[in-house]
Design an enzyme around this catalytic site. Structure first.
Site, PDB file in Angstrom:
ATOM      1  N   HIS A  79       0.904  -1.144  -0.126  1.00 22.32           N
ATOM      2  CA  HIS A  79       0.025   0.043   0.202  1.00 22.32           C
ATOM      3  C   HIS A  79       0.896   1.211   0.075  1.00 22.32           C
ATOM      4  O   HIS A  79       0.494   2.185  -0.728  1.00 22.32           O
ATOM      5  CB  HIS A  79      -0.921   0.010   1.291  1.00 22.32           C
ATOM      6  CG  HIS A  79      -1.784   1.238   1.225  1.00 22.32           C
ATOM      7  ND1 HIS A  79      -1.502   2.009   2.239  1.00 22.32           N
ATOM      8  CD2 HIS A  79      -2.759   1.772   0.696  1.00 22.32           C
ATOM      9  CE1 HIS A  79      -2.416   3.033   2.226  1.00 22.32           C
ATOM     10  NE2 HIS A  79      -3.241   2.724   1.062  1.00 22.32           N
ATOM     11  N   GLU A  82       1.998   1.754  -3.520  1.00 23.39           N
ATOM     12  CA  GLU A  82       1.045   2.275  -4.351  1.00 23.39           C
ATOM     13  C   GLU A  82       1.029   3.815  -4.193  1.00 23.39           C
ATOM     14  O   GLU A  82       0.807   4.593  -5.177  1.00 23.39           O
ATOM     15  CB  GLU A  82      -0.266   1.846  -3.957  1.00 23.39           C
ATOM     16  CG  GLU A  82      -1.602   2.350  -4.423  1.00 23.39           C
ATOM     17  CD  GLU A  82      -2.867   2.561  -3.631  1.00 23.39           C
ATOM     18  OE1 GLU A  82      -3.330   3.541  -3.579  1.00 23.39           O
ATOM     19  OE2 GLU A  82      -3.209   1.500  -2.976  1.00 23.39           O
ATOM     20  N   HIS A  83       1.160   4.346  -2.785  1.00 22.96           N
ATOM     21  CA  HIS A  83       1.238   5.783  -2.824  1.00 22.96           C
ATOM     22  C   HIS A  83       2.411   6.456  -3.670  1.00 22.96           C
ATOM     23  O   HIS A  83       2.342   7.484  -4.189  1.00 22.96           O
ATOM     24  CB  HIS A  83       1.363   6.085  -1.320  1.00 22.96           C
ATOM     25  CG  HIS A  83      -0.030   6.343  -0.852  1.00 22.96           C
ATOM     26  ND1 HIS A  83      -0.575   7.347  -0.076  1.00 22.96           N
ATOM     27  CD2 HIS A  83      -0.928   5.185  -0.510  1.00 22.96           C
ATOM     28  CE1 HIS A  83      -1.699   7.167   0.407  1.00 22.96           C
ATOM     29  NE2 HIS A  83      -1.951   5.692   0.196  1.00 22.96           N
ATOM     30  N   GLU A 159      -4.088   7.961   7.113  1.00 27.62           N
ATOM     31  CA  GLU A 159      -5.292   7.262   6.446  1.00 27.62           C
ATOM     32  C   GLU A 159      -5.577   6.123   7.261  1.00 27.62           C
ATOM     33  O   GLU A 159      -6.783   5.848   7.252  1.00 27.62           O
ATOM     34  CB  GLU A 159      -4.533   6.785   5.118  1.00 27.62           C
ATOM     35  CG  GLU A 159      -5.639   6.064   4.198  1.00 27.62           C
ATOM     36  CD  GLU A 159      -5.040   5.428   3.090  1.00 27.62           C
ATOM     37  OE1 GLU A 159      -5.886   4.699   2.168  1.00 27.62           O
ATOM     38  OE2 GLU A 159      -4.116   5.841   2.652  1.00 27.62           O
TER      39      GLU A 159
END
Length: 462
Positions: A79, A82-83, A159
């Site tokens: 994840h 991904e950023h 997040e």
């Protein structure tokens, strides 16, 4: 964006009614076009679907890497990467990717799951080449900069606070998976734990990128107003120069058989208690997965579902109920049911009510009306997903990336139609057993700035 199950299967009753009518035409031969499959010389698979109904298209790149490909102590790598994939390359520096897509009238985003990471652009069909060029560029030329990594890690931590820490029910689901899977990497959350995010280094990200972001570990899906044969030379020109990478290490960890019920209690600030019960079940590799899919629908889909009718309408024990199962997973996962306890009711009563509904399905099969309704709902959602370029591409990309193969998508409706009421009863008996379940209870605590609850109020959570 985090998504364990990115394809939603929820539709309104009027949508279901309309879709049932469409199913007749679909079954009569109005089949959606199959993708044209190509494998490039470097091993990248390409799926192209011509849908000329509107001058738009979706471009999606799927990488076979998710949280299941991570190791203890570094949960959240997929994840986090991904950023970082939006932080630029030497050719297209920070901000250029999104700016170019927006300038050309499109949108772009990405999502990470337990099994994959996917990137997409939705835009006008005559701008597809731009999206392909941008994706090819960052498949091999990502710039991982420490100056970008440090602040982006704080973004991911925020997040996590928003999606998990500030959401009691998401926190409970996270603990459920951590308790149900002791050995398999489904144990850790997609977004990672704070300690893992703090320990993560730029070198960890670079190693993850070098290991998994290669053409032979990716699938390109383009669905929309395209001409496959005309687009393929462009795809080859952009992607074939990217060298094939080493084959990523396979995930070989197998979760041992569960030999008894597991229970946990989560205490945190919340407005109401919550009960969740998870059962270990097979994935798409088992024919039982289709009966489990129907079982999920019978239990939770709509106000006529068994859980809603029993716990909310008749007994008035819960404010919300549901069930969750995803057959399209790389490895066997969980089937879970849950309920948000209504104020004034006891957790034990709600848990017992959930158990009664499961035992009722084990004792006698669903009625023909229930079975037909569940099949119609599932088929309707399937048709409407494929009516969207984006959703159609997601179905293909997900099936291909988890190892099922895109052909599985075309087989889905016939497999669902073949399920009998006895099949649903059998899988309920076989998999929804006490020894294979994990039960979690959320006990709400008052906000820190309030006094402790009275004894009578505390009694509600027992």
């Amino acid at each position: 964006m985090i998504s364990v199950k990115p394809i939603a299967r929820h539709t309104s009753l009027c949508t279901v009614a309309l879709a049932v009518g469409l199913l007749t035409g679909h079954a009569a031969g109005a089949a959606l076009p199959e993708p044209r499959e190509h494998v490039l010389s470097n091993g990248m698979k390409v799926l192209l679907v011509e849908v000329p109904k509107a001058p738009v298209a979706t471009v999606q790149v799927w990488y076979k890497v998710g949280s299941r490909n991570e190791v203890m102590g570094r949960a959240g790598l997929s994840h986090m990467l991904e950023h970082m994939m939006f932080k630029g390359t030497a050719k297209y520096p920070k901000g250029a990717f999104d700016r170019l897509i927006r300038k050309n009238g499109g949108i772009s985003n990405a999502f990470t799951s337990q099994d994959f990471t996917s990137y997409f652009e939705n835009l006008a069909a005559d701008r597809v080449e731009l999206a392909l060029e941008l994706e090819a560029d960052r498949m091999q030329g990502l710039s991982l900069d420490a100056k970008e990594f440090q602040p982006e890690r704080e973004v991911v931590k925020e997040e996590r606070r928003l999606r998990i820490e500030d959401d009691p029910q998401s926190s409970l689901v996270e603990v459920l998976f951590a308790q149900a899977f002791m050995s398999h990497p489904y144990h850790w959350p997609i977004i990672g734990w704070f300690s893992d995010l703090d320990a993560m280094t730029l070198e960890d990200l670079q190693r993850h990128y070098d290991t998994y972001y290669s053409p032979n570990n990716a699938t390109l899906v383009v669905v929309g107003d395209i001409k496959a044969e005309a687009l393929l030379p462009t795809i080859k020109r952009l992607f074939e120069p990217i060298p094939r990478g080493p084959n990523p290490p396979p995930v070989t960890v197998m979760e041992p058989e569960q030999r008894g019920e597991r229970r946990f209690v989560l205490k945190r600030e919340a407005q109401a208690p919550f009960v969740i019960m998870g059962y270990r079940v097979p994935n798409y590799t088992s024919e039982d997965s289709y009966a489990l899919d129907i079982l999920e629908s019978i239990l939770q889909h709509g106000k006529s579902s068994r859980l809603y009718r029993s716990l909310i309408y008749e007994q008035k024990l819960a404010l919300a109920v549901g069930a969750e199962y995803g057959l399209m997973q790389a490895d066997p996962g969980l089937f879970y049911v849950y309920a948000l306890v209504k104020p004034g009711q006891k957790v034990e009563a709600v848990e017992e009510a959930l158990n009664r509904e499961i035992k009722r399905l084990q004792a006698e099969p669903p009625t023909e009306q229930e079975l037909k309704r569940a099949k119609n709902q599932i088929e309707a959602a399937y048709i409407f997903q494929q009516d969207s370029n984006f959703r159609h591409a997601m179905l293909l990309g997900e099936a291909e990336t988890i190892g099922a193969g895109w052909q599985k998508v075309g087989q889905f409706v016939n497999r669902i139609r073949a399920v009998t009421a006895k099949d649903v009863q059998r899988v309920a008996r076989q998999y929804l057993t006490e020894d294979a379940r994990t039960v979690g209870t959320l006990i709400p605590l008052p906000p820190r700035n309030q006094q402790p609850a009275s004894a009578s109020a505390r009694q509600l959570t027992r």
